[in-house]
Write a protein that holds these residues in place. Structure first.
Motif, PDB file in Angstrom:
ATOM      1  N   UNK A 167       0.773  -1.235   0.000  1.00 35.39           N
ATOM      2  CA  UNK A 167       0.000   0.000   0.000  1.00 35.39           C
ATOM      3  C   UNK A 167       0.800   1.278   0.000  1.00 35.39           C
ATOM      4  N   UNK A 168       2.061   1.210  -0.423  1.00 37.14           N
ATOM      5  CA  UNK A 168       2.903   2.397  -0.457  1.00 37.14           C
ATOM      6  C   UNK A 168       3.341   2.704  -1.892  1.00 37.14           C
ATOM      7  N   UNK A 169       3.760   3.929  -2.100  1.00 43.33           N
ATOM      8  CA  UNK A 169       4.315   4.340  -3.381  1.00 43.33           C
ATOM      9  C   UNK A 169       5.464   5.319  -3.119  1.00 43.33           C
ATOM     10  N   UNK A 170       6.321   5.461  -4.102  1.00 42.10           N
ATOM     11  CA  UNK A 170       7.434   6.399  -3.970  1.00 42.10           C
ATOM     12  C   UNK A 170       6.892   7.827  -4.010  1.00 42.10           C
ATOM     13  N   UNK A 171       7.452   8.702  -3.196  1.00 37.03           N
ATOM     14  CA  UNK A 171       6.973  10.090  -3.165  1.00 37.03           C
ATOM     15  C   UNK A 171       7.202  10.784  -4.509  1.00 37.03           C
ATOM     16  N   UNK A 172       6.388  11.780  -4.781  1.00 35.16           N
ATOM     17  CA  UNK A 172       6.369  12.406  -6.099  1.00 35.16           C
ATOM     18  C   UNK A 172       7.716  12.997  -6.501  1.00 35.16           C
ATOM     19  N   UNK A 173       8.479  13.497  -5.526  1.00 39.15           N
ATOM     20  CA  UNK A 173       9.738  14.151  -5.881  1.00 39.15           C
ATOM     21  C   UNK A 173      10.785  13.203  -6.459  1.00 39.15           C
ATOM     22  N   UNK A 174      10.557  11.887  -6.326  1.00 32.85           N
ATOM     23  CA  UNK A 174      11.501  10.921  -6.878  1.00 32.85           C
ATOM     24  C   UNK A 174      11.104  10.466  -8.274  1.00 32.85           C
ATOM     25  N   UNK A 175      10.015  11.023  -8.809  1.00 37.85           N
ATOM     26  CA  UNK A 175       9.619  10.797 -10.205  1.00 37.85           C
ATOM     27  C   UNK A 175       9.516   9.310 -10.564  1.00 37.85           C
ATOM     28  N   UNK A 176       9.008   8.516  -9.627  1.00 39.30           N
ATOM     29  CA  UNK A 176       8.798   7.096  -9.899  1.00 39.30           C
ATOM     30  C   UNK A 176      10.055   6.245  -9.892  1.00 39.30           C
ATOM     31  N   UNK A 177      11.194   6.826  -9.539  1.00 35.31           N
ATOM     32  CA  UNK A 177      12.480   6.119  -9.595  1.00 35.31           C
ATOM     33  C   UNK A 177      12.825   5.550  -8.219  1.00 35.31           C
ATOM     34  N   UNK A 178      12.854   4.226  -8.102  1.00 37.00           N
ATOM     35  CA  UNK A 178      13.172   3.570  -6.842  1.00 37.00           C
ATOM     36  C   UNK A 178      14.671   3.344  -6.664  1.00 37.00           C
ATOM     37  N   UNK A 179      15.485   3.691  -7.648  1.00 34.35           N
ATOM     38  CA  UNK A 179      16.926   3.433  -7.527  1.00 34.35           C
ATOM     39  C   UNK A 179      17.594   4.232  -6.409  1.00 34.35           C
ATOM     40  N   UNK A 180      17.287   5.534  -6.228  1.00 35.58           N
ATOM     41  CA  UNK A 180      17.904   6.227  -5.081  1.00 35.58           C
ATOM     42  C   UNK A 180      17.550   5.571  -3.751  1.00 35.58           C
ATOM     43  N   UNK A 181      16.325   5.119  -3.626  1.00 33.71           N
ATOM     44  CA  UNK A 181      15.882   4.414  -2.416  1.00 33.71           C
ATOM     45  C   UNK A 181      16.706   3.152  -2.213  1.00 33.71           C
ATOM     46  N   UNK A 182      16.880   2.367  -3.290  1.00 35.09           N
ATOM     47  CA  UNK A 182      17.662   1.137  -3.203  1.00 35.09           C
ATOM     48  C   UNK A 182      19.125   1.431  -2.893  1.00 35.09           C
ATOM     49  N   UNK A 183      19.668   2.492  -3.466  1.00 37.79           N
ATOM     50  CA  UNK A 183      21.063   2.860  -3.218  1.00 37.79           C
ATOM     51  C   UNK A 183      21.270   3.223  -1.749  1.00 37.79           C
ATOM     52  N   UNK A 184      20.360   4.016  -1.186  1.00 39.58           N
ATOM     53  CA  UNK A 184      20.501   4.436   0.210  1.00 39.58           C
ATOM     54  C   UNK A 184      20.414   3.228   1.150  1.00 39.58           C
ATOM     55  N   UNK A 185      19.456   2.336   0.897  1.00 41.98           N
ATOM     56  CA  UNK A 185      19.329   1.139   1.735  1.00 41.98           C
ATOM     57  C   UNK A 185      20.596   0.299   1.664  1.00 41.98           C
ATOM     58  N   UNK A 186      21.080   0.078   0.450  1.00 36.30           N
ATOM     59  CA  UNK A 186      22.298  -0.709   0.270  1.00 36.30           C
ATOM     60  C   UNK A 186      23.488  -0.049   0.955  1.00 36.30           C
ATOM     61  N   UNK A 187      23.599   1.276   0.815  1.00 34.77           N
ATOM     62  CA  UNK A 187      24.722   1.993   1.417  1.00 34.77           C
ATOM     63  C   UNK A 187      24.688   1.910   2.935  1.00 34.77           C
ATOM     64  N   UNK A 188      23.494   1.978   3.523  1.00 38.21           N
ATOM     65  CA  UNK A 188      23.377   1.884   4.979  1.00 38.21           C
ATOM     66  C   UNK A 188      23.799   0.493   5.466  1.00 38.21           C
ATOM     67  N   UNK A 189      23.311  -0.548   4.803  1.00 46.24           N
ATOM     68  CA  UNK A 189      23.661  -1.912   5.217  1.00 46.24           C
ATOM     69  C   UNK A 189      25.163  -2.136   5.069  1.00 46.24           C
ATOM     70  N   UNK A 190      25.718  -1.743   3.925  1.00 43.82           N
ATOM     71  CA  UNK A 190      27.146  -1.951   3.696  1.00 43.82           C
ATOM     72  C   UNK A 190      27.987  -1.065   4.610  1.00 43.82           C
ATOM     73  N   UNK A 191      27.539   0.174   4.821  1.00 39.09           N
ATOM     74  CA  UNK A 191      28.267   1.066   5.713  1.00 39.09           C
ATOM     75  C   UNK A 191      28.288   0.559   7.146  1.00 39.09           C
ATOM     76  N   UNK A 192      27.169   0.008   7.601  1.00 36.75           N
ATOM     77  CA  UNK A 192      27.137  -0.576   8.934  1.00 36.75           C
ATOM     78  C   UNK A 192      28.008  -1.831   8.999  1.00 36.75           C
ATOM     79  N   UNK A 193      28.125  -2.519   7.861  1.00 35.83           N
ATOM     80  CA  UNK A 193      29.045  -3.656   7.812  1.00 35.83           C
ATOM     81  C   UNK A 193      30.481  -3.221   8.065  1.00 35.83           C
TER      82      UNK A 193
END
Length: 267
Positions: A167-193
């Motif tokens: 029931x969620x969608x990406x906010x309008x300012x990201x223009x439908x692009x989920x890649x920045x979201x995926x990059x941030x999640x990946x960076x947080x997991x790897x950075x915490x590693x």
């Protein structure tokens, strides 16, 4: 012959990870393991440095393609499939979502820090590139980027699917692009590693987080807590979400997965 020697070296790297200096890679040992003529091998590479440059390009291509943790995706699906009856109501659906994040992200973090491909990827990205001559460096960077782009595209597709069915969608300012979201999640997991190496007491501790389907006061790992914060910034509830249609779609998907598993067992 070139392929056989490189494959022998890759097998060693996959077993112990990437090390600075490559003292563990003795050319004569690799030649013997590959079963190729010594004289011909040294005509292909006139020095160990030349061989290492070629090997690093191979490692960059191989490790970038192995960054995804398929088991994390399977865990996420399994929790959803096991709780279909809770996905029609918004409050219960949010608890299911939090349970997926809580369990899957901790698993992903543990898998990442134990992953030889990821350790090799970090070694290439952060240390070894600075010591290479420019032509080899450019080739390695291209290989790393190609694999990383494919990894992020795959993760973006998963996060789009996962958020949409809850029931969620990406906010309008990201223009439908989920890649920045995926990059941030990946960076947080790897950075915490990486941060785990210096501050394991903080990174590996358990914290209080939002209620899930298993508890009103569950223990959360830090990567999962971080994802909840990221989610709030990138995603919003979809006012047009059709809960019943999505649950029915998930039921069909679950049935198809079970049928495929049964067919595999019979084969």
């Amino acid at each position: 012959m070139r392929r056989r020697v490189l494959d022998a070296a890759l097998e060693r790297v996959e077993g112990i990870g990437l090390t600075i200096g490559f003292e563990h890679l003795v050319m004569d040992d690799l030649i013997r393991e590959a079963g190729v003529p010594r004289s011909s091998t040294y005509r292909l590479w006139d020095s160990k440095e030349a061989f290492v440059s070629d090997l690093l390009i191979e490692i960059a291509s191989e490790t970038s393609n192995k960054l995804a943790d398929d088991e994390t995706l399977e865990i996420s699906e399994r929790i959803l499939f096991d709780n279909l009856e809770l996905l029609t109501e918004e409050t219960d659906r949010r608890r299911v979502m939090y349970e997926v994040i809580r369990v899957a992200l901790e698993h992903n973090y543990r898998a990442v820090i134990a992953s030889v491909p990821w350790q090799s990827y970090v070694g290439l990205s952060a240390t070894l590139l600075s010591n290479l001559e420019s032509s080899a460096r450019e080739e390695i960077e291209r290989a790393l980027r190609a694999g990383s782009d494919a990894f992020i595209d795959r993760m973006a597709e998963f996060h789009k699917w996962f958020s949409t069915i809850l029931g969620y969608r990406i906010r309008a300012e990201w223009n439908g692009d989920y890649r920045p979201y995926a990059v941030v999640i990946s960076a947080v997991v790897e950075g915490l590693g990486l941060r785990h190496l210096g501050n394991p007491g903080v990174v590996d501790a358990s914290y209080r987080g939002p209620a899930t389907i298993t508890s009103d006061d569950p223990e959360w790992a830090l990567p999962a807590i971080a994802l909840v914060a990221i989610l709030e910034r990138f995603l919003e509830q979809d006012p047009d979400f059709d809960a019943e249609a999505n649950v029915e779609m998930l039921r069909r998907m679950k049935a198809a997965r079970e049928a495929a598993a049964e067919a595999s067992v019979e084969d």
